[in-house]
Motif scaffolding. Structure first.
Motif, PDB file in Angstrom:
ATOM      1  N   HIS A 223       3.583 -13.623 -13.306  1.00 40.75           N
ATOM      2  CA  HIS A 223       3.892 -12.220 -13.029  1.00 40.75           C
ATOM      3  C   HIS A 223       2.617 -11.419 -12.795  1.00 40.75           C
ATOM      4  O   HIS A 223       2.549 -10.574 -11.894  1.00 40.75           O
ATOM      5  N   ALA A 224       1.600 -11.679 -13.611  1.00 41.96           N
ATOM      6  CA  ALA A 224       0.347 -10.938 -13.463  1.00 41.96           C
ATOM      7  C   ALA A 224      -0.291 -11.203 -12.102  1.00 41.96           C
ATOM      8  O   ALA A 224      -0.772 -10.281 -11.432  1.00 41.96           O
ATOM      9  N   LEU A 225      -0.276 -12.469 -11.674  1.00 41.74           N
ATOM     10  CA  LEU A 225      -0.864 -12.801 -10.376  1.00 41.74           C
ATOM     11  C   LEU A 225      -0.087 -12.153  -9.229  1.00 41.74           C
ATOM     12  O   LEU A 225      -0.678 -11.578  -8.308  1.00 41.74           O
ATOM     13  N   VAL A 226       1.245 -12.267  -9.274  1.00 48.42           N
ATOM     14  CA  VAL A 226       2.056 -11.672  -8.210  1.00 48.42           C
ATOM     15  C   VAL A 226       1.866 -10.159  -8.175  1.00 48.42           C
ATOM     16  O   VAL A 226       1.772  -9.556  -7.099  1.00 48.42           O
ATOM     17  N   ALA A 227       1.792  -9.545  -9.365  1.00 50.18           N
ATOM     18  CA  ALA A 227       1.614  -8.089  -9.415  1.00 50.18           C
ATOM     19  C   ALA A 227       0.270  -7.674  -8.817  1.00 50.18           C
ATOM     20  O   ALA A 227       0.178  -6.665  -8.108  1.00 50.18           O
ATOM     21  N   LEU A 228      -0.773  -8.449  -9.087  1.00 50.25           N
ATOM     22  CA  LEU A 228      -2.102  -8.090  -8.586  1.00 50.25           C
ATOM     23  C   LEU A 228      -2.239  -8.326  -7.082  1.00 50.25           C
ATOM     24  O   LEU A 228      -3.166  -7.800  -6.458  1.00 50.25           O
ATOM     25  N   THR A 229      -1.352  -9.130  -6.484  1.00 50.28           N
ATOM     26  CA  THR A 229      -1.400  -9.270  -5.021  1.00 50.28           C
ATOM     27  C   THR A 229      -1.053  -7.959  -4.328  1.00 50.28           C
ATOM     28  O   THR A 229      -1.347  -7.786  -3.141  1.00 50.28           O
ATOM     29  N   ARG A 230      -0.437  -7.029  -5.069  1.00 44.27           N
ATOM     30  CA  ARG A 230      -0.091  -5.729  -4.496  1.00 44.27           C
ATOM     31  C   ARG A 230      -1.261  -4.749  -4.533  1.00 44.27           C
ATOM     32  O   ARG A 230      -1.157  -3.655  -3.987  1.00 44.27           O
ATOM     33  N   SER A 231      -2.343  -5.114  -5.188  1.00 41.03           N
ATOM     34  CA  SER A 231      -3.454  -4.186  -5.397  1.00 41.03           C
ATOM     35  C   SER A 231      -3.993  -3.647  -4.074  1.00 41.03           C
ATOM     36  O   SER A 231      -4.055  -4.351  -3.062  1.00 41.03           O
ATOM     37  N   GLN A 232      -4.392  -2.388  -4.095  1.00 42.69           N
ATOM     38  CA  GLN A 232      -5.003  -1.770  -2.926  1.00 42.69           C
ATOM     39  C   GLN A 232      -6.457  -2.205  -2.749  1.00 42.69           C
ATOM     40  O   GLN A 232      -7.041  -1.988  -1.690  1.00 42.69           O
ATOM     41  N   LYS A 233      -7.015  -2.810  -3.790  1.00 46.21           N
ATOM     42  CA  LYS A 233      -8.385  -3.322  -3.707  1.00 46.21           C
ATOM     43  C   LYS A 233      -8.328  -4.725  -3.113  1.00 46.21           C
ATOM     44  O   LYS A 233      -7.744  -5.632  -3.694  1.00 46.21           O
ATOM     45  N   SER A 234      -8.938  -4.904  -1.959  1.00 44.58           N
ATOM     46  CA  SER A 234      -8.785  -6.153  -1.220  1.00 44.58           C
ATOM     47  C   SER A 234      -9.315  -7.359  -1.995  1.00 44.58           C
ATOM     48  O   SER A 234      -8.708  -8.431  -1.957  1.00 44.58           O
ATOM     49  N   ARG A 235     -10.418  -7.202  -2.717  1.00 42.07           N
ATOM     50  CA  ARG A 235     -10.962  -8.340  -3.463  1.00 42.07           C
ATOM     51  C   ARG A 235     -10.049  -8.739  -4.608  1.00 42.07           C
ATOM     52  O   ARG A 235      -9.904  -9.929  -4.926  1.00 42.07           O
ATOM     53  N   VAL A 236      -9.441  -7.767  -5.241  1.00 47.66           N
ATOM     54  CA  VAL A 236      -8.497  -8.057  -6.324  1.00 47.66           C
ATOM     55  C   VAL A 236      -7.292  -8.806  -5.764  1.00 47.66           C
ATOM     56  O   VAL A 236      -6.871  -9.840  -6.306  1.00 47.66           O
ATOM     57  N   ALA A 237      -6.734  -8.306  -4.680  1.00 49.70           N
ATOM     58  CA  ALA A 237      -5.569  -8.951  -4.075  1.00 49.70           C
ATOM     59  C   ALA A 237      -5.901 -10.360  -3.597  1.00 49.70           C
ATOM     60  O   ALA A 237      -5.096 -11.287  -3.758  1.00 49.70           O
ATOM     61  N   LEU A 238      -7.093 -10.539  -3.028  1.00 50.23           N
ATOM     62  CA  LEU A 238      -7.494 -11.858  -2.544  1.00 50.23           C
ATOM     63  C   LEU A 238      -7.582 -12.855  -3.699  1.00 50.23           C
ATOM     64  O   LEU A 238      -7.105 -13.996  -3.588  1.00 50.23           O
TER      65      LEU A 238
END
Length: 725
Positions: A223-238
């Motif tokens: 869940h944490a990984l899927v949620a962070l894919t939504r991040s507006q910060k490109s490096r975080v999402a990557l």
């Protein structure tokens, strides 16, 4: 590390380690509630340096005294509690960084130890919370965990908290086993890490996670990984995307089964796909979708700045959806087979069947057009074998038996899509034909077999020989009887044979006679004769190539060769025969049916003189691709003008002959036909400006017909093994 590399050997690392830890705990003991300056970040860095240096100095795999102290006194548990309390402000960020560096730099496996994996579990629960200010550290922490799991996949069950959800009565015994370096069901756990469990007073300071072992789906690693894919910060999402990829690619069937059956990974990934798809605005222009480039998820981070000219309403939503679709395709491709199939089936049931199918079957023409165009784009992005399998069977079904003219499967999605190729709306027809053209470019044997080949398997389109001979004997008769003299006597061909045409035909007919691998049973008819049959099909007064420079048949050779190579590469592993199957006796009252798909395509070609120019181009494009496939029955049925057709049967060539007959009658009622035809051709090529004119649809249809015949001739030419001629 450099600090401790320079120390004298006599320095007691354990004393220094304990000193730094006490320096941290004393901050809280002496705290009066007021914020004040702290050296906690510096002390955490020193503790990490000591642990790394100690491990490097160990000659054996035994745990050093500093690591023993960290485990026995549950320092990681305590740090979790301090991180959750967020005191002093920013403590969560510091603890995440400490955990990340510890797991990344310590080489010895530690995630199987209870005093390590339980704090790690708790830190995971603190990740991806709404409004988090530590997304960068969280993404790095989760990525490090996934990297460690790749090295030691047997600890996956601990990180996913499978032990915490087991029988409570076995928890204490399991804890001891983990501390003592026992084994787990997932594999052998390294030994050598023994310590006595001693509670630290600060770690027991009322942390509610200590009492509850149940973990909901919205607080775990996935869940944490899927949620962070939504991040507006490109490096975080990557990093979140990369973490998920590492997770699904973990080696071992046991880990794949665990992820498939004991987690909501497949459901969460699919739910995100459905969510992004639902955000695509219904006002999106299908033309913008059709021209949209192929998306690759990795190149999306960071997002590229788009030119204003390339921007359109809904582009951002479409791009986000296609990026996630490409990522899902990559997940299915990288995952172990068990997990790959589970994820592909989840996408099938939750998205294809539940969302796409109702939209494809809706009555609204605007909605139908948009969804069909999106489906073409979806097909273009799907390449993972298991996901492509689900997509193909979703669209076409599982049927592999002969189709029957009298009983079409009118309730199937396949039937509706094929019918849409002949829809009253030209836009819907064009969009659906584009979809099938995209589908024919996918590497899946069932596509061509389901649409076409199952109806050609018995070669019932060939008339049985009166003598009951073999297919080869039939062909020999056809070759000897169907001569050029007969063509000259045919009313459709009387005015086509100028002297230049005959010279061209003789030049093409220079091929030596040989057995054609892709064609009919005997292969004795020269390829040049077949090429000439298509080139001479259009009457001379309906040809315009000679009036425009560089518009001859030769211009299609390069493209036809490229198309043939592409189709041949797709079908290499499909086990197709080299030669046609022998003719079988036809059942009594049998009636050959070319199948629903070819029926609609032939009907469209039959009306080429009345249809819009763009629609004609799309129909001929699909048929050219079908003709380029190297199956002997397909080649014979679509490209051999010399076969003797069974009663009530038609082939592509026979349909074209009927179109030419219709054209010959229409020409007589249009004055200055050739001049008008040349003018329209130059308009289409941009050589002349557009002007009002009668019979525009007919004239454009004639031009497409001529070009289509040249294209088919080029396909026949390139499919012949020229190197042997």
């Amino acid at each position: 590390v450099k600090l401790y590399n320079n120390r004298e050997p006599s320095v007691n690392l354990l004393e220094s380690f304990v000193e730094h830890w006490k320096g941290i705990t004393n901050y809280y003991i002496e705290s009066t509630g007021e914020q004040r300056h702290t050296d906690i970040p510096w002390r955490l860095r020193q503790m990490l340096d000591i642990l790394v240096y100690e491990e490097r100095q160990q000659e054996s795999e035994e745990t050093g005294p500093c690591m023993e102290y960290l485990l026995q006194h549950k320092i990681l548990e305590t740090l979790c509690t301090l991180a959750k309390a967020q005191y002093p402000p920013g403590m969560n960020q510091q603890v995440l960084a400490f955990f990340s560096k510890l797991l990344a730099q310590i080489q010895q496996p530690v995630l199987h130890i209870i005093n390590v994996y339980r704090p790690v579990q708790k830190m995971i629960r603190l990740c991806a919370r709404p409004g988090s200010q530590t997304e960068r550290e969280e993404a790095q922490f989760l990525l490090v965990i996934c990297s460690r799991l790749k090295q030691d996949p047997y600890v996956l069950s601990y990180i996913l908290e499978a032990i915490a959800s087991s029988d409570p009565s076995s928890t204490s015994r399991g804890d001891v086993a983990q501390v003592d370096g026992g084994t787990s069901s997932a594999g052998q756990v390294p030994s050598g890490l023994q310590q006595e469990s001693t509670a630290c007073e600060i770690a027991q300071a009322g942390d509610p996670d200590q009492q509850s072992q149940h973990v909901s789906d919205d607080t775990d690693l996935i869940h944490a990984l899927v949620a962070l894919t939504r991040s507006q910060k490109s490096r975080v999402a990557l990093k979140a995307h990369e973490g998920l990829l590492l997770l699904v690619a973990l080696p071992g069937e046991g880990t794949a089964v665990s992820l498939a059956e004991n987690t909501r990974l497949c459901e969460m990934v699919t739910e995100r796909l459905c969510e992004l798809y639902s955000l695509i605005p219904s006002s999106l222009d299908p033309a913008d979708i059709y021209g949209f480039p192929q998306m690759e998820w990795r190149t999306h981070f960071p997002p590229k700045c788009q030119d204003e000219d390339a921007s359109f309403p809904g582009r951002e939503q479409l791009e986000d959806f296609l990026v996630w679709l490409d990522f899902c395709n990559q997940l299915v491709k990288e995952a172990q087979m068990v997990l790959s199939v589970k994820l592909a089936k989840a996408i099938h049931h939750q998205w294809f069947a539940a969302v796409l199918q109702p939209q494809l079957l809706q009555m609204s023409e605007a909605g139908m057009l948009l969804t069909t165009t999106l489906l073409s784009c979806i097909v273009r992005h799907v390449s993972a074998p298991t996901l492509l399998e689900e997509l193909v069977h979703f669209v076409l079904g599982d049927q592999r038996d002969l189709e029957h003219r009298a009983s079409p499967q009118t309730f199937s999605l396949r039937h509706h899509l094929i019918e849409h190729c002949n829809h009253i709306s030209d836009e819907i027809s064009i969009a659906t034909l584009r979809f099938f053209e995209e589908l024919l470019q996918k590497s899946h044997e069932h596509i061509l077999f389901n649409l076409v080949l199952r109806n050609l398997a018995q070669r019932n389109y060939v008339a049985p020989s009166p003598s009951g001979g073999s297919g080869a004997e039939e062909r020999h008769l056809a070759d000897t009887e169907f001569s050029e003299e007969e063509l000259e006597e045919d009313p459709f061909f009387t005015d086509m044979y100028l002297e230049s045409d005959f010279e061209h035909s003789r030049q093409l007919a220079a091929f030596p006679e040989r057995r054609c691998e892709l064609g009919h049973p005997s292969g004795e008819t020269q390829v040049a004769n077949i090429v000439n049959s298509f080139l001479c099909l259009v009457p001379q007064e309906a040809k315009t190539s000679q009036y425009v420079k560089g518009a001859g048949y030769e211009t299609y050779i390069h493209d036809a060769h490229k198309l043939y190579k592409e189709c041949k590469a797709l079908s290499l592993e499909w086990g197709w025969p080299q030669f046609p199957e022998p003719l079988a006796p036809l059942p009594v009252n049998s009636d050959f049916f070319e199948g629903h798909f070819l029926q609609v395509l032939f009907d469209r070609i039959a009306h080429i003189l009345e249809q819009p120019y763009e629609l004609n181009l799309q129909v001929t494009s699909v048929l050219s691709r079908l003709a380029a496939f190297p199956h002997p029955h397909l080649h014979e049925y679509l490209l051999d003008p010399y076969i003797s057709l069974a009663p009530r049967s038609r082939s592509l060539f026979s349909v074209l002959v009927r179109v030419i007959g219709d054209l010959m009658q229409r020409i007589q009622h249009i004055p200055n036909f050739t001049e008008k035809l040349v003018h329209i051709r130059k308009q289409l090529m941009g050589l002349e400006s557009e002007s009002a004119m009668d019979h525009v649809a007919l004239l454009k249809g004639v031009i497409v017909l001529e070009e289509f015949c040249k294209e088919l001739a080029a396909v026949v030419f390139v499919k012949h093994p020229v190197e042997e001629c």
